[in-house]
Motif scaffolding. Structure first.
Motif, short mmCIF file in Angstrom:
data_model
loop_
_atom_site.label_atom_id
_atom_site.label_comp_id
_atom_site.label_asym_id
_atom_site.label_seq_id
_atom_site.Cartn_x
_atom_site.Cartn_y
_atom_site.Cartn_z
N ASN A 3 0.80 -1.22 0.00
CA ASN A 3 0.00 0.00 0.00
C ASN A 3 0.83 1.27 0.00
OD1 ASN A 3 -2.73 -1.11 0.15
ND2 ASN A 3 -2.06 -1.92 2.10
N LEU A 4 2.16 1.14 -0.15
CA LEU A 4 3.00 2.34 -0.30
C LEU A 4 2.81 2.83 -1.73
CD1 LEU A 4 4.96 4.26 1.04
CD2 LEU A 4 6.83 2.81 0.26
N LYS B 124 -0.85 10.52 -1.33
CA LYS B 124 -1.70 11.71 -1.39
C LYS B 124 -2.50 11.89 -0.10
CE LYS B 124 -2.60 14.12 -4.48
NZ LYS B 124 -2.09 15.48 -4.76
N THR B 125 -3.04 10.79 0.42
CA THR B 125 -3.81 10.87 1.65
C THR B 125 -2.94 11.36 2.80
OG1 THR B 125 -5.26 9.08 0.95
CG2 THR B 125 -5.21 9.58 3.30
N LEU C 208 6.02 11.17 -9.86
CA LEU C 208 6.16 10.66 -8.50
C LEU C 208 5.36 9.38 -8.30
CD1 LEU C 208 6.11 13.86 -6.27
CD2 LEU C 208 8.04 12.37 -6.76
N PHE C 209 4.18 9.32 -8.89
CA PHE C 209 3.35 8.12 -8.81
C PHE C 209 4.11 6.90 -9.35
CE2 PHE C 209 0.83 5.33 -11.59
CZ PHE C 209 0.05 4.67 -10.65
N THR C 210 4.74 7.06 -10.49
CA THR C 210 5.46 5.95 -11.12
C THR C 210 6.61 5.47 -10.24
OG1 THR C 210 4.93 6.86 -13.31
CG2 THR C 210 6.69 5.22 -13.20
N GLU D 251 5.20 3.83 -6.84
CA GLU D 251 4.66 2.50 -7.08
C GLU D 251 5.78 1.48 -7.33
OE1 GLU D 251 1.69 1.27 -6.90
OE2 GLU D 251 0.41 3.03 -6.77
N LEU D 252 6.78 1.90 -8.08
CA LEU D 252 7.91 1.02 -8.38
C LEU D 252 8.66 0.64 -7.10
CD1 LEU D 252 9.93 -0.32 -10.38
CD2 LEU D 252 11.12 1.88 -10.45
N VAL D 253 9.00 1.64 -6.30
CA VAL D 253 9.74 1.39 -5.07
C VAL D 253 8.94 0.53 -4.11
CG1 VAL D 253 10.72 2.48 -3.00
CG2 VAL D 253 11.15 3.47 -5.25
#
Length: 211
Positions: free
Chosen positions: A113-114, A120-121, A156-158, A161-163
């Motif tokens: 869930n990272l 954003k939350t 940043l999303f990409t 999600e990758l990390v």
């Protein structure tokens, strides 16, 4: 912040920390709201001042813990010198992975869930202003290094999600390789992602107008 606000914050933090300890030790399913308030030394009614139910607390707790990671990464980077913006982003990723590698309980709880939703939350609703400094820091450094990013949040999303997904598998299961073996490849991919999103602007040269 007034005395009343400080007291509310302390109670909420007590519930979050107590819930984290219980979820980690007993598991989410076996932990009750009564367990949480009892261990926190608070009345049951206090719980419902901050959370709708146990599931709402879990979601906010994931955001809280993830947000703390980003805030800590920001503070850890403040006094460091970097040769490039890319090096700064990689340092953030390495810091977060290092923390999760040292605390498997935290990694197991956050699990996969990272993600961008959690990010954003955490930064919009959960944590105080100091946590927003990390988000602002990234974009300030981008500008300082003469970069423009048409889709900064997508970038940043990409990366997040990758990390999040790769460190989970590498740290907990050593699959497909250990996290130490994987890091050089992760660094290369992060640099490639940044290259795809960032546009470097020519440095502005100051000129003196002849009088």
């Amino acid at each position: 912040m007034g005395k009343v606000d400080i007291n509310k914050k302390q109670k909420k933090n007590a519930l979050l920390q107590t819930a984290f300890d219980l979820f980690r030790d007993k598991g989410f399913a076996k932990t009750t709201i009564s367990d949480i308030v009892s261990d926190a030394g608070l009345a049951k009614g206090t719980f419902y001042l901050y959370f709708k139910d146990k599931y709402d607390l879990r979601d906010k707790l994931i955001a809280h813990k993830a947000g703390q990671l980003f805030a800590d990464a920001h503070h850890a980077l403040l006094d460091q010198k970097f040769n490039s913006f890319e090096d700064q982003i990689i340092a953030v990723a390495d810091y977060i992975i290092g923390r999760l590698n040292d605390d498997h309980g935290l990694l197991t709880f956050i699990s996969k869930n990272l993600s961008w939703g959690i990010f954003k939350t955490a930064f919009e609703n959960t944590l105080p202003d100091e946590s927003l400094q990390f988000y602002d820091y990234i974009f300030e450094q981008m500008k300082k290094n003469s970069y423009v990013c048409p889709e900064p949040e997508l970038m940043l999303f990409t990366i997040i999600e990758l990390v999040g997904s790769t460190c989970y598998s590498c740290i907990l299961y050593g699959q497909p390789v250990s996290v130490e073996e994987y890091l050089p490849y992760l660094h290369t991919v992060i640099r490639q992602i940044l290259a795809g999103f960032l546009v470097q602007q020519p440095a502005q040269i100051e000129t003196k107008t002849a009088s």
